[in-house]
Design an enzyme around this catalytic site. Structure first.
Site, short mmCIF file in Angstrom:
data_model
loop_
_atom_site.label_atom_id
_atom_site.label_comp_id
_atom_site.label_asym_id
_atom_site.label_seq_id
_atom_site.Cartn_x
_atom_site.Cartn_y
_atom_site.Cartn_z
N HIS A 155 0.84 -1.20 0.00
CA HIS A 155 0.00 0.00 0.00
C HIS A 155 0.87 1.25 0.00
O HIS A 155 1.85 1.34 0.75
CB HIS A 155 -0.88 0.04 1.25
N ASN A 201 8.21 -4.03 3.96
CA ASN A 201 6.79 -3.70 3.99
C ASN A 201 6.13 -4.14 5.29
O ASN A 201 5.29 -3.43 5.83
CB ASN A 201 6.08 -4.37 2.80
#
Length: 418
Positions: free
Chosen positions: A240, A272
């Protein structure tokens, strides 16, 4: 593979080292900042047939292309950290000592009179309606001036090609409830994604990610779209750019963060799911000090130096299934605008660049802080051209730029039990 050549003068850093006056080397990668000083000769437009004027030019964003050559060297190893000495070189060579000097440089740039952009507001409340996306003003092809050296009408009309369509480049703009994004059709990643968080937005719990699913963005033409199958067994996370945790105030807003146009391939373990996640938590914690925080996030594709031939190359993986389709960024940036909530008040600005690689959790966040101009030069974007220098402050000088690793890990464990 892109070759970078530099003809700029050098400065002496020590008796045995010199540094190009226009290039800056980050330990996490290299930002190529060379500018040509040779004036370009203006080319006079030639007239065309007056009985067939050219069509108006559509509203399009400009994107720089690269000259590619086949690879001629082994893969380069990514650089995963950024030393304090490198930050010193950046400050001395490119933007002065710190963000204040960077702001001064930016203030001297002329504003683009053909682009309308909204002024940032200090409102800490949620928007009552969908925000308006700033788009460039209409651009019309100017009529070519008279040329006394040509007798009669010009024998050619290049603009006639546009009767078949305008080639682009095109930046697909998407306005969602909790974000606005600009999509790069060439890399199948966003150019940038903008979000706004406040204490009120983060306090609401009307959205739950267990009801959200990853989606292809059907607003983008199919041939330019990132696909779910591109990520399947790729070895990368669907990372994201605007995190789902920032949009818990609405289920719809949270669902929209799962469009692939809000994703980039990111290293999972060690980035991440670790350091980058802690960095996102740092951004949310800023709302404890600032009533309004605006964030721009996006990918970078930075050159690295090949030790064999001493030249610079841009090299990145392209993943996909069944054929290569989505570029894997070498780095990511975040530009943070923390507003004090007062009309015409101060804005604390912070810019960060991180490699798309494993980063130890004990690495200080300030080692990834860079002057804003560094991100602008590397991305080809401008983030604060209308923010006066006197209203800017350096974020990490106003608040503690540090990560809370243990607290975040405990919070994740508690979330998993719910």
């Amino acid at each position: 593979m892109v070759k970078w050549g530099c003809r700029s003068p050098t400065i002496t850093l020590s008796k045995s080292r010199t540094q190009c006056c226009s290039c800056v080397c980050l330990a996490a990668g290299v930002l190529f900042l060379c500018r040509s000083t040779t004036p370009r000769k203006k080319i006079q437009d030639k007239p065309f047939s007056p009985d067939k004027p050219p069509p108006p030019r559509p509203n399009l964003h400009h994107s720089r292309g690269w000259f590619t050559q086949p690879p001629s060297h082994p893969p380069l190893k990514p650089l995963n950290n950024m030393s304090k000495s490198t930050i010193a070189v950046i400050a001395a060579v490119s933007a002065g000592a710190g963000a204040a000097a960077t702001a001064t440089v930016l203030s001297l740039r002329p504003e683009n009179k053909h682009t309308e952009a909204p002024q940032p507001t200090a409102s800490s409340s949620l928007p009552s309606s969908t925000p308006i996306v700033p788009v460039p003003a209409s651009q019309i092809f100017p009529s070519p001036g008279a040329d006394n050296n040509i007798k009669g009408p010009a024998p050619v009309n290049p603009s006639g090609l546009f009767e078949y369509g305008f080639p682009g480049p095109v930046a697909d703009l998407a306005t969602r409830q909790g974000l606005i994004s600009s999509y790069d059709r060439r890399t199948r990643n966003p150019h940038w994604v903008v979000e706004h968080i406040t204490p009120e937005s983060l306090s609401r719990r009307d959205g739950d990610r267990k009801h959200s699913t990853f989606l292809e963005d059907d607003s983008i033409p199919e041939k330019f779209r990132a696909k779910l199958k591109d990520y399947f067994r790729s070895g990368y996370d669907r990372g994201h750019q605007v995190p789902a945790a920032d949009c818990k105030w609405s289920q719809t807003a949270m669902d929209e963060t799962f469009y692939l146009s809000n994703m980039c391939p990111q290293v999972g373990e060690g980035f991440n799911r670790d350091y980058w996640a802690h960095f996102e938590d740092f951004c949310r914690r800023l709302t404890g000090t600032y009533p309004s925080v605006r964030i721009v996030t996006g990918p970078l594709y930075l050159p690295q130096k090949d030790p064999k031939d001493n030249k610079w190359y841009v090299k990145y993986e392209v993943m996909g299934n069944p054929a290569p389709n989505v570029a894997v960024p070498t780095h990511f940036y975040k530009v943070i605008f923390a507003e004090d909530g007062k009309a015409g008040g101060q804005v604390a600005v912070g810019a960060f660049v991180m490699p798309n690689a494993v980063i130890p959790n004990n690495k200080p966040l300030q080692e990834f802080e860079v002057p804003l101009e560094i991100v602008e030069r590397a991305s080809g974007l401008e983030f604060a051209s209308k923010l006066p220098v006197q209203k800017r402050k350096r974020l990490c000088a106003e608040t503690s730029c540090s990560l809370i690793i243990k607290e975040y890990a405990d919070r994740q464990k508690a979330f998993a039990k719910k």
